[in-house]
Write a protein that holds these residues in place. Structure first.
Motif, PDB file in Angstrom:
ATOM      1  N   ASN A  16       0.811  -1.208   0.000  1.00 30.06           N
ATOM      2  CA  ASN A  16       0.000   0.000   0.000  1.00 30.06           C
ATOM      3  C   ASN A  16       0.849   1.265   0.000  1.00 30.06           C
ATOM      4  O   ASN A  16       0.442   2.280  -0.564  1.00 30.06           O
ATOM      5  CB  ASN A  16      -0.959   0.008   1.199  1.00 30.06           C
ATOM      6  N   PHE A  19       1.745   1.445  -3.462  1.00 29.86           N
ATOM      7  CA  PHE A  19       0.518   1.767  -4.175  1.00 29.86           C
ATOM      8  C   PHE A  19       0.247   3.268  -4.113  1.00 29.86           C
ATOM      9  O   PHE A  19      -0.148   3.897  -5.104  1.00 29.86           O
ATOM     10  CB  PHE A  19      -0.632   0.987  -3.546  1.00 29.86           C
ATOM     11  N   ILE A  62      -6.597   6.292  -5.987  1.00 30.36           N
ATOM     12  CA  ILE A  62      -5.596   5.286  -5.600  1.00 30.36           C
ATOM     13  C   ILE A  62      -4.941   5.666  -4.279  1.00 30.36           C
ATOM     14  O   ILE A  62      -4.768   4.833  -3.380  1.00 30.36           O
ATOM     15  CB  ILE A  62      -4.522   5.141  -6.702  1.00 30.36           C
ATOM     16  N   ALA A  66      -5.254   3.474  -0.953  1.00 27.32           N
ATOM     17  CA  ALA A  66      -4.044   2.937  -0.335  1.00 27.32           C
ATOM     18  C   ALA A  66      -4.038   3.236   1.162  1.00 27.32           C
ATOM     19  O   ALA A  66      -3.671   2.386   1.981  1.00 27.32           O
ATOM     20  CB  ALA A  66      -2.806   3.537  -0.996  1.00 27.32           C
ATOM     21  N   SER A  85     -10.385  -4.705  -1.490  1.00 31.64           N
ATOM     22  CA  SER A  85     -10.230  -5.543  -2.685  1.00 31.64           C
ATOM     23  C   SER A  85     -11.194  -5.114  -3.790  1.00 31.64           C
ATOM     24  O   SER A  85     -10.832  -5.076  -4.965  1.00 31.64           O
ATOM     25  CB  SER A  85     -10.481  -7.014  -2.334  1.00 31.64           C
ATOM     26  N   LEU A  88      -9.931  -1.884  -5.298  1.00 30.61           N
ATOM     27  CA  LEU A  88      -8.780  -2.171  -6.171  1.00 30.61           C
ATOM     28  C   LEU A  88      -9.245  -2.752  -7.501  1.00 30.61           C
ATOM     29  O   LEU A  88      -8.703  -2.425  -8.558  1.00 30.61           O
ATOM     30  CB  LEU A  88      -7.827  -3.152  -5.485  1.00 30.61           C
ATOM     31  N   GLN A 222      -1.563  -3.755  -9.288  1.00 29.59           N
ATOM     32  CA  GLN A 222      -2.661  -3.773  -8.331  1.00 29.59           C
ATOM     33  C   GLN A 222      -3.231  -5.173  -8.127  1.00 29.59           C
ATOM     34  O   GLN A 222      -3.822  -5.452  -7.081  1.00 29.59           O
ATOM     35  CB  GLN A 222      -3.777  -2.835  -8.795  1.00 29.59           C
ATOM     36  N   GLY A 225      -1.930  -6.535  -5.059  1.00 28.37           N
ATOM     37  CA  GLY A 225      -2.605  -6.017  -3.874  1.00 28.37           C
ATOM     38  C   GLY A 225      -3.930  -6.727  -3.621  1.00 28.37           C
ATOM     39  O   GLY A 225      -4.295  -6.999  -2.474  1.00 28.37           O
ATOM     40  N   ILE A 226      -4.671  -7.025  -4.703  1.00 26.11           N
ATOM     41  CA  ILE A 226      -5.945  -7.738  -4.550  1.00 26.11           C
ATOM     42  C   ILE A 226      -5.719  -9.122  -3.954  1.00 26.11           C
ATOM     43  O   ILE A 226      -6.451  -9.570  -3.060  1.00 26.11           O
ATOM     44  CB  ILE A 226      -6.661  -7.841  -5.909  1.00 26.11           C
TER      45      ILE A 226
END
Length: 243
Positions: A16, A19, A62, A66, A85, A88, A222, A225-226
């Motif tokens: 993050n 991100f 974003i 984050a 999630s 994102l 991303q 991140g998910i």
């Protein structure tokens, strides 16, 4: 289970931070491109100006998402991780669509520029269209070009009377240097002979390609991140069930 959840939590927290940096990068990149081509507003279609604005908005979102993700990771909130999630995923779709659109628009640059610039030529030096006149002068002087395809395009405008070109077409600028230059035997030596469409289109295509690459690249990052968010949410649910 506890050790694995902490590991995922720290990874998600670090992600993050990266991100958030990617959001700032997207904002800066879009703002720079928007600023570079704001001068040529009369020649570029609305599509080329809406894309950077879309990415500026996405960049701001974003950054906020984050921050939300960091809070969710620290608090180990299952609900916040699921929400994170989903956000994102939506941002991923927007960035991927924007990046693809920017790349596709590269193929239409020549047609759009040619059509708009021929129209704008007829407004050169016309009262009420001072912005168009200034845009032409700035572009021809900075890009080192003259006319749409070449300097003879000016012969078909009211301003030219069939013989004149704007002074901004001259290699060595002086007041009145464009008078009677279309019929001058040494026009090729005294004017920028390359049309503005090829030169400007080359620059726009390059910037659009860079823009598309950055957008799509960040979008796929991303996905990581998910995955992390889903894993952490699963671990958090598991810890609840084990209690």
């Amino acid at each position: 289970m506890e050790t694995g959840m902490k590991f995922i939590k720290y990874l998600l927290f670090i992600f993050n931070l990266l991100f958030a940096v990617s959001g700032i990068t997207l904002i800066i990149t879009a703002a720079v491109i928007q600023g570079l081509y704001s001068t040529y507003l009369d020649f570029l279609g609305n599509e080329f100006h809406s894309a950077p604005m879309l990415f500026i908005i996405v960049g701001v979102v974003i950054f906020l998402v984050a921050f939300f993700g960091c809070c969710g990771a620290v608090r180990e909130s299952n609900c916040m991780m699921i929400t994170f999630s989903v956000f994102l995923g939506l941002i991923f779709i927007c960035e991927l669509a924007g990046g693809i659109a920017a790349y596709v628009l590269r193929n239409d640059v020549d047609v759009i520029l040619t059509e708009n610039m021929y129209k704008a030529q007829q407004q050169y030096n016309v009262t009420g269209h001072e912005g168009v006149t200034e845009t032409w002068n700035i572009m021809q002087n900075e890009v080192h070009c003259c006319g749409v395809q070449n300097y003879t395009d000016w012969a078909n405008t009211t301003f030219s009377h069939g013989v004149n070109v704007p002074d901004s077409c001259c290699i060595e600028y002086t007041a009145g240097c464009g008078l009677n230059m279309i019929l001058s035997p040494d026009a090729d030596q005294r004017l920028w002979t390359v049309g503005c469409v090829p030169e400007l289109a080359k620059q726009v295509k390059h910037k659009a390609g860079v823009f598309a690459g950055i957008g799509v690249g960040i979008a796929f990052i991303q996905l990581i991140g998910i995955v992390f968010a889903c894993l952490l949410a699963k671990a958090i649910r598991g810890s609840y069930h084990s209690v």
